[in-house]
Design a protein around this motif. Structure first.
Motif, PDB file in Angstrom:
ATOM      1  N   UNK A 127     -32.955  53.409  23.876  1.00 30.30           N
ATOM      2  CA  UNK A 127     -32.915  52.055  24.251  1.00 30.30           C
ATOM      3  C   UNK A 127     -31.586  51.211  24.063  1.00 30.30           C
ATOM      4  N   UNK A 128     -31.835  50.249  25.316  1.00 32.10           N
ATOM      5  CA  UNK A 128     -30.420  49.374  25.192  1.00 32.10           C
ATOM      6  C   UNK A 128     -30.951  48.087  25.023  1.00 32.10           C
ATOM      7  N   UNK A 129     -29.950  47.305  24.436  1.00 39.09           N
ATOM      8  CA  UNK A 129     -30.115  45.994  24.167  1.00 39.09           C
ATOM      9  C   UNK A 129     -29.733  45.554  22.767  1.00 39.09           C
ATOM     10  N   UNK A 130     -29.830  44.499  22.534  1.00 40.56           N
ATOM     11  CA  UNK A 130     -29.523  43.607  21.235  1.00 40.56           C
ATOM     12  C   UNK A 130     -30.487  44.096  20.099  1.00 40.56           C
ATOM     13  N   UNK A 131     -30.082  44.630  18.971  1.00 39.34           N
ATOM     14  CA  UNK A 131     -30.944  44.511  17.827  1.00 39.34           C
ATOM     15  C   UNK A 131     -30.296  44.234  16.497  1.00 39.34           C
ATOM     16  N   UNK A 132     -30.877  43.676  15.527  1.00 41.23           N
ATOM     17  CA  UNK A 132     -30.251  43.152  14.358  1.00 41.23           C
ATOM     18  C   UNK A 132     -31.300  43.751  13.205  1.00 41.23           C
ATOM     19  N   UNK A 133     -30.655  44.247  12.242  1.00 45.70           N
ATOM     20  CA  UNK A 133     -31.083  45.080  11.321  1.00 45.70           C
ATOM     21  C   UNK A 133     -30.942  44.470   9.877  1.00 45.70           C
ATOM     22  N   UNK A 134     -31.854  44.712   8.968  1.00 45.32           N
ATOM     23  CA  UNK A 134     -31.395  44.051   7.662  1.00 45.32           C
ATOM     24  C   UNK A 134     -30.873  45.108   6.843  1.00 45.32           C
ATOM     25  N   UNK A 135     -30.658  44.864   5.570  1.00 42.91           N
ATOM     26  CA  UNK A 135     -29.855  46.106   4.690  1.00 42.91           C
ATOM     27  C   UNK A 135     -30.644  47.300   4.559  1.00 42.91           C
ATOM     28  N   UNK A 136     -32.060  47.239   4.973  1.00 41.65           N
ATOM     29  CA  UNK A 136     -32.859  48.641   4.800  1.00 41.65           C
ATOM     30  C   UNK A 136     -33.072  49.355   5.918  1.00 41.65           C
ATOM     31  N   UNK A 157     -34.231  47.915   8.698  1.00 41.04           N
ATOM     32  CA  UNK A 157     -35.511  47.524   9.420  1.00 41.04           C
ATOM     33  C   UNK A 157     -35.138  46.284  10.380  1.00 41.04           C
ATOM     34  N   UNK A 158     -35.547  46.531  11.730  1.00 39.13           N
ATOM     35  CA  UNK A 158     -35.276  45.566  12.864  1.00 39.13           C
ATOM     36  C   UNK A 158     -35.758  44.175  12.372  1.00 39.13           C
ATOM     37  N   UNK A 159     -34.783  43.185  12.427  1.00 41.17           N
ATOM     38  CA  UNK A 159     -35.149  41.786  12.302  1.00 41.17           C
ATOM     39  C   UNK A 159     -35.303  40.995  13.419  1.00 41.17           C
ATOM     40  N   UNK A 179     -37.820  34.003  20.103  1.00 42.01           N
ATOM     41  CA  UNK A 179     -37.031  33.042  19.471  1.00 42.01           C
ATOM     42  C   UNK A 179     -37.472  31.843  19.942  1.00 42.01           C
ATOM     43  N   UNK A 180     -37.907  30.714  18.845  1.00 42.40           N
ATOM     44  CA  UNK A 180     -38.274  29.379  19.036  1.00 42.40           C
ATOM     45  C   UNK A 180     -36.949  28.655  19.180  1.00 42.40           C
ATOM     46  N   UNK A 181     -36.978  27.609  20.122  1.00 40.17           N
ATOM     47  CA  UNK A 181     -35.888  26.520  20.482  1.00 40.17           C
ATOM     48  C   UNK A 181     -36.289  25.446  20.114  1.00 40.17           C
ATOM     49  N   UNK A 182     -35.860  24.454  19.218  1.00 43.75           N
ATOM     50  CA  UNK A 182     -36.250  23.165  19.258  1.00 43.75           C
ATOM     51  C   UNK A 182     -35.487  22.234  20.088  1.00 43.75           C
ATOM     52  N   UNK A 183     -36.406  21.473  21.085  1.00 39.16           N
ATOM     53  CA  UNK A 183     -35.753  20.924  21.987  1.00 39.16           C
ATOM     54  C   UNK A 183     -35.403  19.356  21.740  1.00 39.16           C
TER      55      UNK A 183
END
Length: 95
Positions: free
Chosen positions: A2-11, A13-15, A22-26
């Motif tokens: 798969x392609x795209x942006x992924x962020x992982x924690x130290x273990x 696991x995808x965060x 993702x919520x945006x406060x307007x």
């Protein structure tokens, strides 16, 4: 692969990935009376709101049953004031 942006924690696991919402406060506003607010950015996602306690330092002094409705690009808020009511903060955004 798969392609795209992924962020992982130290273990490992995808965060966060590109399929995560993702919520945006307007915006925020201080509410002390019934009113409306228009924001065309509400049409860009699924709108949400949160009610925060007043800035008085006394957490149990809230307006009686504040009601909030979101319809299209308009947020309507209804305040039933009582003798113990205080202004509150309305936080709104999209996800």
């Amino acid at each position: 692969m798969p392609q795209g942006l992924q962020t992982f924690n130290e273990n490992g696991i995808i965060l966060l990935d590109t399929s995560t919402r993702v919520s945006f406060i307007l915006g925020t506003l201080r509410v002390s009376a019934t009113g409306t607010l228009r924001d065309s950015r509400l049409l860009d996602g699924i709108p949400f709101y949160m009610i925060a306690p007043p800035d008085t330092g006394v957490s149990n002094l809230m307006p009686v049953n504040p009601t909030v409705e979101i319809n299209g690009d308009t947020i309507s808020y209804f305040v039933v004031a009582g003798w113990f009511s205080r202004p509150f903060r309305l936080i709104y955004g999209i996800r």
